[in-house]
Design a protein around this motif. Structure first.
Motif, PDB file in Angstrom:
ATOM      1  N   GLY A 131     -14.340   3.239  -0.284  1.00 17.77           N
ATOM      2  CA  GLY A 131     -12.989   3.414  -0.804  1.00 17.77           C
ATOM      3  C   GLY A 131     -12.043   3.788   0.312  1.00 17.77           C
ATOM      4  N   SER A 132     -11.914   5.107   0.549  1.00 18.05           N
ATOM      5  CA  SER A 132     -10.974   5.563   1.575  1.00 18.05           C
ATOM      6  C   SER A 132     -11.366   5.074   2.975  1.00 18.05           C
ATOM      7  N   ASP A 133     -12.654   5.040   3.270  1.00 19.42           N
ATOM      8  CA  ASP A 133     -13.071   4.625   4.611  1.00 19.42           C
ATOM      9  C   ASP A 133     -13.233   3.107   4.660  1.00 19.42           C
ATOM     10  N   GLY A 177     -17.924  -2.874  14.172  1.00 17.94           N
ATOM     11  CA  GLY A 177     -17.145  -1.940  13.345  1.00 17.94           C
ATOM     12  C   GLY A 177     -15.930  -2.637  12.761  1.00 17.94           C
ATOM     13  N   HIS A 178     -14.783  -1.897  12.748  1.00 19.00           N
ATOM     14  CA  HIS A 178     -13.609  -2.498  12.086  1.00 19.00           C
ATOM     15  C   HIS A 178     -13.093  -3.728  12.823  1.00 19.00           C
ATOM     16  N   LYS A 179     -13.496  -3.895  14.109  1.00 12.85           N
ATOM     17  CA  LYS A 179     -13.041  -5.076  14.850  1.00 12.85           C
ATOM     18  C   LYS A 179     -13.842  -6.335  14.495  1.00 12.85           C
ATOM     19  N   GLY A 180     -14.797  -6.172  13.578  1.00 13.95           N
ATOM     20  CA  GLY A 180     -15.544  -7.357  13.110  1.00 13.95           C
ATOM     21  C   GLY A 180     -15.026  -7.861  11.763  1.00 13.95           C
ATOM     22  N   LEU A 239      -1.193  -2.601   3.349  1.00 17.84           N
ATOM     23  CA  LEU A 239      -1.028  -1.317   2.654  1.00 17.84           C
ATOM     24  C   LEU A 239       0.299  -0.640   3.018  1.00 17.84           C
ATOM     25  N   ASP A 240       0.829  -0.930   4.209  1.00 21.01           N
ATOM     26  CA  ASP A 240       2.189  -0.440   4.516  1.00 21.01           C
ATOM     27  C   ASP A 240       3.186  -1.027   3.515  1.00 21.01           C
ATOM     28  N   SER A 241       2.972  -2.266   3.125  1.00 20.02           N
ATOM     29  CA  SER A 241       3.856  -2.874   2.110  1.00 20.02           C
ATOM     30  C   SER A 241       3.529  -2.348   0.724  1.00 20.02           C
ATOM     31  N   GLY A 242       2.216  -2.299   0.425  1.00 24.85           N
ATOM     32  CA  GLY A 242       1.796  -1.897  -0.916  1.00 24.85           C
ATOM     33  C   GLY A 242       2.192  -0.466  -1.233  1.00 24.85           C
ATOM     34  N   ARG A 243       2.027   0.424  -0.265  1.00 27.19           N
ATOM     35  CA  ARG A 243       2.346   1.843  -0.510  1.00 27.19           C
ATOM     36  C   ARG A 243       3.847   2.025  -0.749  1.00 27.19           C
ATOM     37  N   TYR A 244       4.640   1.214  -0.083  1.00 26.66           N
ATOM     38  CA  TYR A 244       6.099   1.254  -0.290  1.00 26.66           C
ATOM     39  C   TYR A 244       6.419   0.896  -1.743  1.00 26.66           C
ATOM     40  N   TYR A 362      -4.697   5.125  -5.894  1.00 26.73           N
ATOM     41  CA  TYR A 362      -4.834   3.780  -5.289  1.00 26.73           C
ATOM     42  C   TYR A 362      -3.871   3.576  -4.125  1.00 26.73           C
ATOM     43  N   GLU A 363      -4.219   2.553  -3.350  1.00 27.36           N
ATOM     44  CA  GLU A 363      -3.499   2.221  -2.111  1.00 27.36           C
ATOM     45  C   GLU A 363      -3.447   3.417  -1.147  1.00 27.36           C
ATOM     46  N   GLY A 364      -4.553   4.166  -1.154  1.00 25.26           N
ATOM     47  CA  GLY A 364      -4.667   5.329  -0.280  1.00 25.26           C
ATOM     48  C   GLY A 364      -4.332   6.598  -1.037  1.00 25.26           C
ATOM     49  N   THR A 365      -5.337   7.459  -1.200  1.00 24.38           N
ATOM     50  CA  THR A 365      -5.145   8.690  -1.971  1.00 24.38           C
ATOM     51  C   THR A 365      -4.094   9.590  -1.295  1.00 24.38           C
ATOM     52  N   SER A 374      -0.424  13.848   9.148  1.00 24.42           N
ATOM     53  CA  SER A 374      -0.725  14.934  10.086  1.00 24.42           C
ATOM     54  C   SER A 374      -1.141  14.378  11.448  1.00 24.42           C
ATOM     55  N   ARG A 375      -1.772  13.189  11.457  1.00 25.34           N
ATOM     56  CA  ARG A 375      -2.133  12.585  12.745  1.00 25.34           C
ATOM     57  C   ARG A 375      -0.873  12.219  13.544  1.00 25.34           C
ATOM     58  N   PHE A 376       0.152  11.748  12.840  1.00 29.22           N
ATOM     59  CA  PHE A 376       1.421  11.477  13.528  1.00 29.22           C
ATOM     60  C   PHE A 376       2.016  12.776  14.078  1.00 29.22           C
TER      61      PHE A 376
HETATM   62  N1  CAA Z   1      -0.747  -1.626  10.638  1.00 27.78           N
HETATM   63  C1  CAA Z   1      -1.444  -2.359  11.549  1.00 27.78           C
HETATM   64  N2  CAA Z   1      -2.552  -1.912  12.168  1.00 27.78           N
HETATM   65  C2  CAA Z   1      -2.962  -0.668  11.866  1.00 27.78           C
HETATM   66  C3  CAA Z   1      -2.302   0.161  10.946  1.00 27.78           C
HETATM   67  C4  CAA Z   1      -1.137  -0.357  10.327  1.00 27.78           C
HETATM   68  N3  CAA Z   1      -0.446   0.375   9.444  1.00 27.78           N
HETATM   69  N4  CAA Z   1      -2.940   1.331  10.839  1.00 27.78           N
HETATM   70  C5  CAA Z   1      -3.982   1.268  11.672  1.00 27.78           C
HETATM   71  N5  CAA Z   1      -3.999   0.052  12.293  1.00 27.78           N
HETATM   72  C6  CAA Z   1      -4.949  -0.398  13.315  1.00 27.78           C
HETATM   73  C7  CAA Z   1      -4.989   0.593  14.457  1.00 27.78           C
HETATM   74  O1  CAA Z   1      -3.979   0.291  15.407  1.00 27.78           O
HETATM   75  C8  CAA Z   1      -6.368   0.377  15.004  1.00 27.78           C
HETATM   76  O2  CAA Z   1      -6.354  -0.783  15.813  1.00 27.78           O
HETATM   77  P1  CAA Z   1      -7.300  -0.879  17.131  1.00 27.78           P
HETATM   78  O3  CAA Z   1      -8.705  -0.810  16.673  1.00 27.78           O
HETATM   79  O4  CAA Z   1      -6.930  -2.187  17.745  1.00 27.78           O
HETATM   80  O5  CAA Z   1      -6.936   0.297  17.992  1.00 27.78           O
HETATM   81  C9  CAA Z   1      -7.189   0.061  13.780  1.00 27.78           C
HETATM   82  O6  CAA Z   1      -6.269  -0.409  12.788  1.00 27.78           O
HETATM   83  C10 CAA Z   1      -7.951   1.248  13.242  1.00 27.78           C
HETATM   84  O7  CAA Z   1      -7.001   2.180  12.807  1.00 27.78           O
HETATM   85  P2  CAA Z   1      -7.288   3.722  12.637  1.00 27.78           P
HETATM   86  O8  CAA Z   1      -7.881   4.254  13.910  1.00 27.78           O
HETATM   87  O9  CAA Z   1      -6.033   4.346  12.148  1.00 27.78           O
HETATM   88  O10 CAA Z   1      -8.400   3.769  11.519  1.00 27.78           O
HETATM   89  P3  CAA Z   1      -9.006   5.070  10.892  1.00 27.78           P
HETATM   90  O11 CAA Z   1     -10.399   4.733  10.545  1.00 27.78           O
HETATM   91  O12 CAA Z   1      -8.726   6.264  11.709  1.00 27.78           O
HETATM   92  O13 CAA Z   1      -8.127   5.313   9.571  1.00 27.78           O
HETATM   93  C11 CAA Z   1      -7.499   4.925   7.319  1.00 27.78           C
HETATM   94  C12 CAA Z   1      -7.979   4.360   8.648  1.00 27.78           C
HETATM   95  C13 CAA Z   1      -6.049   5.336   7.473  1.00 27.78           C
HETATM   96  C14 CAA Z   1      -8.299   6.078   6.769  1.00 27.78           C
HETATM   97  C15 CAA Z   1      -7.669   3.687   6.451  1.00 27.78           C
HETATM   98  O14 CAA Z   1      -9.019   3.365   6.371  1.00 27.78           O
HETATM   99  C16 CAA Z   1      -7.054   3.838   5.103  1.00 27.78           C
HETATM  100  O15 CAA Z   1      -5.836   3.683   4.944  1.00 27.78           O
HETATM  101  N6  CAA Z   1      -7.917   4.076   4.089  1.00 27.78           N
HETATM  102  C17 CAA Z   1      -7.480   4.028   2.714  1.00 27.78           C
HETATM  103  C18 CAA Z   1      -7.842   2.696   2.147  1.00 27.78           C
HETATM  104  C19 CAA Z   1      -6.942   2.335   1.051  1.00 27.78           C
HETATM  105  O16 CAA Z   1      -5.745   2.630   1.037  1.00 27.78           O
HETATM  106  N7  CAA Z   1      -7.487   1.626   0.077  1.00 27.78           N
HETATM  107  C20 CAA Z   1      -6.701   1.150  -0.987  1.00 27.78           C
HETATM  108  C21 CAA Z   1      -7.333  -0.058  -1.557  1.00 27.78           C
HETATM  109  S1  CAA Z   1      -6.220  -1.284  -2.037  1.00 27.78           S
HETATM  110  C22 CAA Z   1      -5.821  -0.946  -3.615  1.00 27.78           C
HETATM  111  O17 CAA Z   1      -5.863   0.155  -4.091  1.00 27.78           O
HETATM  112  C23 CAA Z   1      -5.358  -2.191  -4.226  1.00 27.78           C
HETATM  113  C24 CAA Z   1      -5.263  -2.298  -5.670  1.00 27.78           C
HETATM  114  O18 CAA Z   1      -5.795  -3.219  -6.276  1.00 27.78           O
HETATM  115  C25 CAA Z   1      -4.302  -1.395  -6.366  1.00 27.78           C
END
Ligand code: CAA
Length: 384
Positions: A131-133, A177-180, A239-244, A362-365, A374-376
């Motif tokens: 989910g979150s990860d 990892g996430h790059k795959g 998710l930047d669009s969806g959360r908006y 949804y779309e990130g708790t 907080s990371r920012f």
């Molecule tokens: N835009 C573009 N790229 C981004 C980004 C963004 N907003 N945020 C991160 N990235 C990139 C980073 O630059 C990084 O790239 P590199 O590997 O090239 O350096 C890469 O993605 C990894 O980013 P992070 O280091 O930030 O990843 P993280 O593991 O530390 O954190 C997280 C990620 C923020 C926890 C993320 O996993 C997250 O948002 N989790 C929540 C998931 C979520 O929201 N799920 C919702 C499901 S959809 C849903 O609910 C739909 C529905 O049907 C309603």
């Protein structure tokens, strides 16, 4: 800084408001009771351009700016969060993601039918054990010549059962990892993915939530969105669009709570005067008004950055966190003001409360938004 809306923004807000009041709100209770997906409403929204608001006209959309997009989303959310959720996924998670990451051929193929409502889209990121990860996806994509074979399960997928197009994320190489991770567009007619509806939800009962069943789904490489390895970034930008959109919808819920509470508290008499004449009730209404205004302004700030093409992940997370929590508090106060009547679906406020709950999940708790914010602020990663 100018907080005035332009005449065009006022006009699109009025169009969405009139449509929401006339076509969406009246049937919301019945759809909620019967878990009926609002297909007939979507059909009526398409000719008004409400299914492709921010998509450029050349791809079948309306070319709206992001403030207008938020205004429309707020008005729909004010009437029915189930309809708003369907739209948020369609427009913000699917259409805008194809617009940003698709090839010209993909944009021309997929966007017009999505904007016309001929195809409903869904967004397949979440899995039963992920989910979150979202970096830890288990759904696999294995290359076989010109195709990929996708295998796995997606869950809590809004629009899943009714979708004709699924934007799905899968792992091509776990060692990376996430790059795959890669993103794929599955056309249901051709890729024949299956779905299973999820029922018994607390709220959003008339929206569709489903599992997607991906049992060796063969997808041509041409259906890949972005490069192999870009999938995670694509998901995060979506998710930047969806959360908006979720934030704007939550402002709509909060506004609906104010509207219902003001109507009730000015008409209902207790101890010889209207409820609104009691100081503790007045305080609840004031809290709702202040928090709703603050949430709306946070949404507009994120929208302004989006209009300028500037990074907005932080501001979007702040808006999503604040607006969704404020909507829940507003709905709770609205029930309190309505007393026993607020506990029954004779009035809409109990639905607002139930529907508002999922916005914090949804779309990130809320917790994920806090970790991002907080990371920012600190530069220290408390996520991984
Ligand atoms: N835009 C573009 N790229 C981004 C980004 C963004 N907003 N945020 C991160 N990235 C990139 C980073 O630059 C990084 O790239 P590199 O590997 O090239 O350096 C890469 O993605 C990894 O980013 P992070 O280091 O930030 O990843 P993280 O593991 O530390 O954190 C997280 C990620 C923020 C926890 C993320 O996993 C997250 O948002 N989790 C929540 C998931 C979520 O929201 N799920 C919702 C499901 S959809 C849903 O609910 C739909 C529905 O049907 C309603």
């Amino acid at each position: 800084m100018d907080f005035d809306l332009t005449p065009e923004q006022e006009e699109i807000r009025k169009l969405a408001r009139d449509f929401a009041d006339k076509e969406i709100a009246p049937g919301a209770r019945e759809r909620d009771r019967t878990e009926t997906f609002p297909a007939d409403i979507l059909k009526k929204m398409a000719p008004l351009g409400l299914l492709g608001g921010p998509i450029p006209e050349e791809y079948g959309g309306h070319g709206l700016d992001y403030i207008s997009h938020a205004l429309v989303t707020e008005e729909i959310g004010r009437a029915d969060s189930s309809v708003r959720t369907t739209l948020s996924v369609q427009i913000s998670l699917v259409e805008l993601t194809i617009l940003k990451w698709g090839t010209e051929a993909q944009k021309k193929q997929y966007l017009p039918p999505l904007c016309r409502g001929q195809v409903i889209g869904c967004f397949g990121l979440t899995e039963p054990e992920v989910g979150s990860d979202a970096t830890k996806l288990r759904t696999s994509a294995k290359r076989e010549g010109t195709h990929w074979i996708l295998r796995g399960r997606k869950t809590w997928i809004s629009n899943g059962s009714v979708s004709g197009l699924a934007l799905v994320f899968a792992q091509t190489d776990p060692s990376k990892g996430h790059k795959g991770i890669a993103a794929f567009l599955l056309d249901r007619d051709k890729q024949k993915y299956e779905s299973q509806g999820l029922h018994g939800k607390l709220g959003l009962r008339s929206s569709d939530s489903s599992e997607l069943i991906l049992d060796d789904i063969r997808v041509p490489d041409a259906n890949r969105l972005g490069e192999v390895g870009d999938g995670f970034k694509i998901a995060m930008s979506a998710l930047d669009s969806g959360r908006y959109s979720v934030a704007a919808g939550a402002v709509g819920v909060a506004q609906a709570c104010i509207d219902a509470s003001v109507a009730y508290a000015t008409q209902r008499q207790t101890f010889g005067k209207p409820l609104a004449g009691h100081q503790l009730v007045a305080e609840m209404i004031a809290d709702m008004v202040v928090e709703t205004d603050a949430a709306r302004l946070l949404v507009w700030r994120a929208g302004d950055l989006k209009n300028k093409g500037r990074p907005n992940t932080r501001e979007t997370s702040i808006a999503k966190l604040y607006a969704t929590e404020a909507a829940q508090r507003a709905a709770d106060n609205a029930i309190q003001i309505h007393g026993g009547y607020g506990f029954s679906d004779e009035f809409p406020v109990e639905r607002y409360w139930r529907d508002a709950r999922v916005n914090r999940l949804y779309e990130g708790t809320t917790q994920i938004q806090k970790l991002i914010i907080s990371r920012f602020a600190t530069g220290i990663d408390a996520i991984s």
